[in-house]
Design an enzyme around this catalytic site. Sequence first.
Site, PDB file in Angstrom:
ATOM      1  N   ASP A   1      -0.015   5.033   0.806  1.00  0.00           N
ATOM      2  CA  ASP A   1      -0.241   5.997   1.891  1.00  0.00           C
ATOM      3  C   ASP A   1      -0.157   5.300   3.246  1.00  0.00           C
ATOM      4  O   ASP A   1      -0.916   4.370   3.518  1.00  0.00           O
ATOM      5  CB  ASP A   1      -1.631   6.629   1.763  1.00  0.00           C
ATOM      6  CG  ASP A   1      -1.777   7.485   0.510  1.00  0.00           C
ATOM      7  OD1 ASP A   1      -0.902   8.319   0.262  1.00  0.00           O
ATOM      8  OD2 ASP A   1      -2.780   7.315  -0.207  1.00  0.00           O
TER       9      ASP A   1
ATOM     10  N   ASP B   1       0.884  -1.151   0.000  1.00  0.00           N
ATOM     11  CA  ASP B   1       0.000   0.000   0.000  1.00  0.00           C
ATOM     12  C   ASP B   1       0.939   1.223   0.000  1.00  0.00           C
ATOM     13  O   ASP B   1       2.105   1.119   0.405  1.00  0.00           O
ATOM     14  CB  ASP B   1      -0.858  -0.043   1.272  1.00  0.00           C
ATOM     15  CG  ASP B   1      -1.663   1.212   1.453  1.00  0.00           C
ATOM     16  OD1 ASP B   1      -2.340   1.631   0.500  1.00  0.00           O
ATOM     17  OD2 ASP B   1      -1.596   1.806   2.548  1.00  0.00           O
TER      18      ASP B   1
HETATM   19  C1  BG6 Z   1      -5.758   5.859   0.256  1.00  0.00           C
HETATM   20  C2  BG6 Z   1      -5.782   6.706   1.507  1.00  0.00           C
HETATM   21  O1  BG6 Z   1      -4.477   5.403   0.006  1.00  0.00           O
HETATM   22  O2  BG6 Z   1      -6.207   6.619  -0.866  1.00  0.00           O
HETATM   23  C3  BG6 Z   1      -7.169   7.289   1.712  1.00  0.00           C
HETATM   24  O3  BG6 Z   1      -5.430   5.916   2.624  1.00  0.00           O
HETATM   25  C4  BG6 Z   1      -7.604   8.046   0.460  1.00  0.00           C
HETATM   26  O4  BG6 Z   1      -7.156   8.134   2.839  1.00  0.00           O
HETATM   27  C5  BG6 Z   1      -7.537   7.125  -0.747  1.00  0.00           C
HETATM   28  O5  BG6 Z   1      -8.943   8.525   0.617  1.00  0.00           O
HETATM   29  C6  BG6 Z   1      -7.924   7.818  -2.046  1.00  0.00           C
HETATM   30  O6  BG6 Z   1      -6.983   8.808  -2.335  1.00  0.00           O
HETATM   31  P1  BG6 Z   1      -7.068   9.857  -3.489  1.00  0.00           P
HETATM   32  O7  BG6 Z   1      -5.666  10.404  -3.580  1.00  0.00           O
HETATM   33  O8  BG6 Z   1      -7.480   9.134  -4.755  1.00  0.00           O
HETATM   34  O9  BG6 Z   1      -8.077  10.873  -3.108  1.00  0.00           O
HETATM   35 MG    MG Z   2      -2.650   3.149   3.619  1.00  0.00          MG
END
Ligand code: BG6
Ligand code: MG
Length: 215
Positions: free
Chosen positions: A13, A11
């Site tokens: 984030d 993953d």
């Molecule tokens: C995930 C995060 O990796 O991505 C979430 O943990 C986030 O918090 C999700 O909402 C979607 O991200 P993005 O950048 O497409 O808005």
């Molecule tokens: Mg994550």
Amino acid sequence: MDHPVLGVIFDLDGVIVSTDNCHYLAWKKMADEEGIPFDRTINERLRGVSRMESLAIILEKAEKTYTDAEKDALAARKNGYYVELIGSLTPEDMLLGAMDTLRTLREKGIKIAIGSSSRNTPIILRQIGLDTYFDAVADGNAISRSKPDPEVFLLAADLLGLAPENCLVVEDADAGVEAALAGGMRVLGVGGAAKNPKAIFAAESLAQLDITTVL
Ligand code: BG6
Ligand code: MG
């Protein structure tokens, strides 16, 4: 072990890079502008959850009902703030132990991939200088069902040319732990998911673990 680990799917984030605060600040700005109560406790529920599902959680506290078009506009506004914030990410924002872990896996000939719900994955990888580093990248732009559905991890395994049972997922979100298990993969929980009893392996962070011990 019957099925050796031939690939590790990370993953992004909260595992490779710390974007939590950027997500929080961007949602907070949008919520404040709309007069919707939002704090770090609610923010915890957004970990690993897609953009529109995150918005739905935030809108639980809204006084008015938003149309679908208004919801799209709110999500786009938040994303504008978020993209501005992640524009200042650098390799220094990588989480402790992440780069060493990636290098160790490369040295061992283990394939590495990203499996992230984020549609901003390409920007983030570019900011931290890893846009060409991974053998495969599966992200929110390529899937229609977000975690806990296993789609993103199954796509990553497929792009690596590996069977799910030969893959290990590294996740910090409970939704991601569920997704990995639903996809038939082993899972290492880190950070927020280190205490998840369903995670097969656990570590506070990648800095606390020699990845070769869970292969
Ligand atoms: C995930 C995060 O990796 O991505 C979430 O943990 C986030 O918090 C999700 O909402 C979607 O991200 P993005 O950048 O497409 O808005
Ligand atoms: Mg994550």
